[in-house]
Structures are given as structure tokens and as C-alpha cells.
Write a protein that holds these residues in place. Sequence first.
Motif, PDB file in Angstrom:
ATOM      1  N   PRO A   1       0.800  -1.227   0.000  1.00  0.00           N
ATOM      2  CA  PRO A   1       0.000   0.000   0.000  1.00  0.00           C
ATOM      3  C   PRO A   1       0.834   1.279   0.000  1.00  0.00           C
ATOM      4  O   PRO A   1       0.291   2.369   0.047  1.00  0.00           O
ATOM      5  CB  PRO A   1      -0.777  -0.103   1.316  1.00  0.00           C
ATOM      6  CG  PRO A   1       0.163  -0.798   2.237  1.00  0.00           C
ATOM      7  CD  PRO A   1       0.908  -1.802   1.354  1.00  0.00           C
ATOM      8  N   TRP A   2       2.153   1.150  -0.099  1.00  0.00           N
ATOM      9  CA  TRP A   2       3.020   2.326   0.016  1.00  0.00           C
ATOM     10  C   TRP A   2       2.936   3.245  -1.189  1.00  0.00           C
ATOM     11  O   TRP A   2       3.084   4.448  -1.046  1.00  0.00           O
ATOM     12  CB  TRP A   2       4.451   1.875   0.300  1.00  0.00           C
ATOM     13  CG  TRP A   2       4.465   0.994   1.508  1.00  0.00           C
ATOM     14  CD1 TRP A   2       4.362   1.396   2.815  1.00  0.00           C
ATOM     15  CD2 TRP A   2       4.502  -0.422   1.530  1.00  0.00           C
ATOM     16  NE1 TRP A   2       4.342   0.306   3.644  1.00  0.00           N
ATOM     17  CE2 TRP A   2       4.431  -0.828   2.885  1.00  0.00           C
ATOM     18  CE3 TRP A   2       4.594  -1.400   0.556  1.00  0.00           C
ATOM     19  CZ2 TRP A   2       4.459  -2.154   3.270  1.00  0.00           C
ATOM     20  CZ3 TRP A   2       4.615  -2.718   0.943  1.00  0.00           C
ATOM     21  CH2 TRP A   2       4.547  -3.080   2.287  1.00  0.00           C
ATOM     22  N   PHE A   3       2.689   2.691  -2.364  1.00  0.00           N
ATOM     23  CA  PHE A   3       2.552   3.527  -3.558  1.00  0.00           C
ATOM     24  C   PHE A   3       1.375   4.482  -3.392  1.00  0.00           C
ATOM     25  O   PHE A   3       1.492   5.679  -3.653  1.00  0.00           O
ATOM     26  CB  PHE A   3       2.381   2.665  -4.817  1.00  0.00           C
ATOM     27  CG  PHE A   3       2.306   3.476  -6.071  1.00  0.00           C
ATOM     28  CD1 PHE A   3       3.470   3.898  -6.697  1.00  0.00           C
ATOM     29  CD2 PHE A   3       1.084   3.829  -6.624  1.00  0.00           C
ATOM     30  CE1 PHE A   3       3.416   4.663  -7.860  1.00  0.00           C
ATOM     31  CE2 PHE A   3       1.014   4.589  -7.779  1.00  0.00           C
ATOM     32  CZ  PHE A   3       2.177   5.005  -8.403  1.00  0.00           C
ATOM     33  N   SER A   4       0.251   3.952  -2.933  1.00  0.00           N
ATOM     34  CA  SER A   4      -0.943   4.785  -2.735  1.00  0.00           C
ATOM     35  C   SER A   4      -0.732   5.856  -1.667  1.00  0.00           C
ATOM     36  O   SER A   4      -1.363   6.905  -1.702  1.00  0.00           O
ATOM     37  CB  SER A   4      -2.140   3.923  -2.339  1.00  0.00           C
ATOM     38  OG  SER A   4      -2.459   3.026  -3.375  1.00  0.00           O
ATOM     39  N   ARG A   5       0.148   5.578  -0.731  1.00  0.00           N
ATOM     40  CA  ARG A   5       0.443   6.539   0.346  1.00  0.00           C
ATOM     41  C   ARG A   5       1.473   7.577  -0.083  1.00  0.00           C
ATOM     42  O   ARG A   5       1.785   8.487   0.670  1.00  0.00           O
ATOM     43  CB  ARG A   5       0.947   5.802   1.583  1.00  0.00           C
ATOM     44  CG  ARG A   5      -0.098   4.895   2.181  1.00  0.00           C
ATOM     45  CD  ARG A   5       0.469   4.102   3.331  1.00  0.00           C
ATOM     46  NE  ARG A   5      -0.523   3.159   3.819  1.00  0.00           N
ATOM     47  CZ  ARG A   5      -0.264   2.207   4.692  1.00  0.00           C
ATOM     48  NH1 ARG A   5       0.962   2.079   5.196  1.00  0.00           N
ATOM     49  NH2 ARG A   5      -1.199   1.386   5.089  1.00  0.00           N
ATOM     50  N   GLY A   6       2.026   7.403  -1.293  1.00  0.00           N
ATOM     51  CA  GLY A   6       2.981   8.378  -1.814  1.00  0.00           C
ATOM     52  C   GLY A   6       4.418   8.188  -1.350  1.00  0.00           C
ATOM     53  O   GLY A   6       5.227   9.102  -1.461  1.00  0.00           O
ATOM     54  N   TRP A   7       4.744   6.992  -0.851  1.00  0.00           N
ATOM     55  CA  TRP A   7       6.106   6.745  -0.390  1.00  0.00           C
ATOM     56  C   TRP A   7       7.074   6.793  -1.569  1.00  0.00           C
ATOM     57  O   TRP A   7       6.775   6.341  -2.671  1.00  0.00           O
ATOM     58  CB  TRP A   7       6.217   5.388   0.281  1.00  0.00           C
ATOM     59  CG  TRP A   7       5.708   5.351   1.678  1.00  0.00           C
ATOM     60  CD1 TRP A   7       4.653   6.041   2.193  1.00  0.00           C
ATOM     61  CD2 TRP A   7       6.215   4.559   2.745  1.00  0.00           C
ATOM     62  NE1 TRP A   7       4.479   5.727   3.509  1.00  0.00           N
ATOM     63  CE2 TRP A   7       5.422   4.816   3.876  1.00  0.00           C
ATOM     64  CE3 TRP A   7       7.247   3.650   2.846  1.00  0.00           C
ATOM     65  CZ2 TRP A   7       5.644   4.202   5.103  1.00  0.00           C
ATOM     66  CZ3 TRP A   7       7.471   3.035   4.058  1.00  0.00           C
ATOM     67  CH2 TRP A   7       6.680   3.320   5.183  1.00  0.00           C
ATOM     68  N   ARG A   8       8.250   7.326  -1.312  1.00  0.00           N
ATOM     69  CA  ARG A   8       9.341   7.352  -2.276  1.00  0.00           C
ATOM     70  C   ARG A   8      10.512   6.583  -1.694  1.00  0.00           C
ATOM     71  O   ARG A   8      10.574   6.358  -0.492  1.00  0.00           O
ATOM     72  CB  ARG A   8       9.746   8.786  -2.604  1.00  0.00           C
ATOM     73  CG  ARG A   8       8.649   9.527  -3.349  1.00  0.00           C
ATOM     74  CD  ARG A   8       9.052  10.952  -3.701  1.00  0.00           C
ATOM     75  NE  ARG A   8       8.002  11.567  -4.472  1.00  0.00           N
ATOM     76  CZ  ARG A   8       7.894  11.508  -5.790  1.00  0.00           C
ATOM     77  NH1 ARG A   8       8.798  10.860  -6.501  1.00  0.00           N
ATOM     78  NH2 ARG A   8       6.896  12.090  -6.411  1.00  0.00           N
ATOM     79  N   ILE A   9      11.445   6.202  -2.570  1.00  0.00           N
ATOM     80  CA  ILE A   9      12.607   5.426  -2.134  1.00  0.00           C
ATOM     81  C   ILE A   9      13.870   6.057  -2.703  1.00  0.00           C
ATOM     82  O   ILE A   9      13.942   6.358  -3.891  1.00  0.00           O
ATOM     83  CB  ILE A   9      12.464   3.940  -2.543  1.00  0.00           C
ATOM     84  CG1 ILE A   9      13.627   3.119  -2.027  1.00  0.00           C
ATOM     85  CG2 ILE A   9      12.268   3.792  -4.028  1.00  0.00           C
ATOM     86  CD1 ILE A   9      13.434   1.614  -2.193  1.00  0.00           C
ATOM     87  N   MET A  10      14.848   6.278  -1.819  1.00  0.00           N
ATOM     88  CA  MET A  10      16.128   6.855  -2.207  1.00  0.00           C
ATOM     89  C   MET A  10      17.227   5.846  -1.847  1.00  0.00           C
ATOM     90  O   MET A  10      17.381   5.498  -0.674  1.00  0.00           O
ATOM     91  CB  MET A  10      16.379   8.162  -1.459  1.00  0.00           C
ATOM     92  CG  MET A  10      17.767   8.739  -1.698  1.00  0.00           C
ATOM     93  SD  MET A  10      18.089  10.307  -0.853  1.00  0.00           S
ATOM     94  CE  MET A  10      17.995   9.834   0.861  1.00  0.00           C
ATOM     95  N   PRO A  11      17.990   5.384  -2.839  1.00  0.00           N
ATOM     96  CA  PRO A  11      19.106   4.487  -2.526  1.00  0.00           C
ATOM     97  C   PRO A  11      20.305   5.280  -2.011  1.00  0.00           C
ATOM     98  O   PRO A  11      20.618   6.358  -2.525  1.00  0.00           O
ATOM     99  CB  PRO A  11      19.422   3.830  -3.874  1.00  0.00           C
ATOM    100  CG  PRO A  11      18.962   4.823  -4.894  1.00  0.00           C
ATOM    101  CD  PRO A  11      17.816   5.569  -4.274  1.00  0.00           C
ATOM    102  N   VAL A  12      20.944   4.756  -0.967  1.00  0.00           N
ATOM    103  CA  VAL A  12      22.182   5.330  -0.430  1.00  0.00           C
ATOM    104  C   VAL A  12      23.100   4.158  -0.125  1.00  0.00           C
ATOM    105  O   VAL A  12      22.823   3.378   0.794  1.00  0.00           O
ATOM    106  CB  VAL A  12      21.938   6.160   0.853  1.00  0.00           C
ATOM    107  CG1 VAL A  12      23.259   6.710   1.380  1.00  0.00           C
ATOM    108  CG2 VAL A  12      20.933   7.276   0.610  1.00  0.00           C
ATOM    109  N   ASP A  13      24.148   4.028  -0.907  1.00  0.00           N
ATOM    110  CA  ASP A  13      25.045   2.882  -0.782  1.00  0.00           C
ATOM    111  C   ASP A  13      24.209   1.603  -0.874  1.00  0.00           C
ATOM    112  O   ASP A  13      23.503   1.415  -1.852  1.00  0.00           O
ATOM    113  CB  ASP A  13      25.869   2.950   0.504  1.00  0.00           C
ATOM    114  CG  ASP A  13      26.744   4.201   0.570  1.00  0.00           C
ATOM    115  OD1 ASP A  13      27.144   4.694  -0.502  1.00  0.00           O
ATOM    116  OD2 ASP A  13      27.015   4.678   1.678  1.00  0.00           O
ATOM    117  N   ARG A  14      24.221   0.770   0.152  1.00  0.00           N
ATOM    118  CA  ARG A  14      23.445  -0.478   0.123  1.00  0.00           C
ATOM    119  C   ARG A  14      22.147  -0.363   0.918  1.00  0.00           C
ATOM    120  O   ARG A  14      21.538  -1.370   1.264  1.00  0.00           O
ATOM    121  CB  ARG A  14      24.277  -1.627   0.658  1.00  0.00           C
ATOM    122  CG  ARG A  14      25.443  -1.944  -0.235  1.00  0.00           C
ATOM    123  CD  ARG A  14      26.215  -3.099   0.278  1.00  0.00           C
ATOM    124  NE  ARG A  14      27.292  -3.412  -0.659  1.00  0.00           N
ATOM    125  CZ  ARG A  14      28.137  -4.379  -0.494  1.00  0.00           C
ATOM    126  NH1 ARG A  14      28.054  -5.149   0.570  1.00  0.00           N
ATOM    127  NH2 ARG A  14      29.077  -4.598  -1.376  1.00  0.00           N
TER     128      ARG A  14
END
Length: 110
Positions: free
Chosen positions: A60-73
Amino acid sequence: MMYSVKITGQAETDLRGIYEYIAYELRSAQNAAAQLSRLEQNIYSLDQMPERYRRYEKEPWFSRGWRIMPVDRYCVFYMLDYDRRIVNITRVLYGGRDMDHVLFEGTEEA
């Protein structure tokens, strides 16, 4: 336009766990401090252009507007509050983990 960056209690717990794992389990306090510094630097850089990272595609995270940022691993999860101009850092997880499982556990606890 600038945003404020707020780190939730869960994300702070995640960061503390990352530091403790590297410092105590892997016995490398210097690497732990450097990793924490890189994570924090990237997190606080979200005060400008926070939409530059993609939305997390799972529900359900897409609908909540969550974003993801990669930092190293690691993966930093966050949500934007457009009205108040706040970036809410929700989780910081090791990329090799089953993130969906960990995120669902966190949802059940809340």
C-alpha cells in the motif's frame, strides 16, 4: 523551494540499528560512523528537490505516496507533505533485506 526534513522515530531506530550493527557486530566503529554520516547527508539533501527519487511501486506504500532513495546499500523511504513542505523520513533499511516483509511488520505495529 526548500522543504523541512523530519525523521520519524522508526527511522531513527533504523539508523541506530545500522550504526550498532556495523560498529558492534562487524566491529568497525569508524565504518559505522562514516555510513551514518553518508545516510544523514543524503537524507538532509532531500530539503531540495525531494521528488527526484521514484515512488515505491509496491502497495500500500505507492498509494500513500512513499518514495525510495538508494544510499550505498541502504534504502531510505520517505513521504512528502506538499502543503506543509515537509519530507517525512519513514524507514531506512538495508537493501538486501525483504523490505516488503519488514515494512508490513512496521505497519502492523503502528
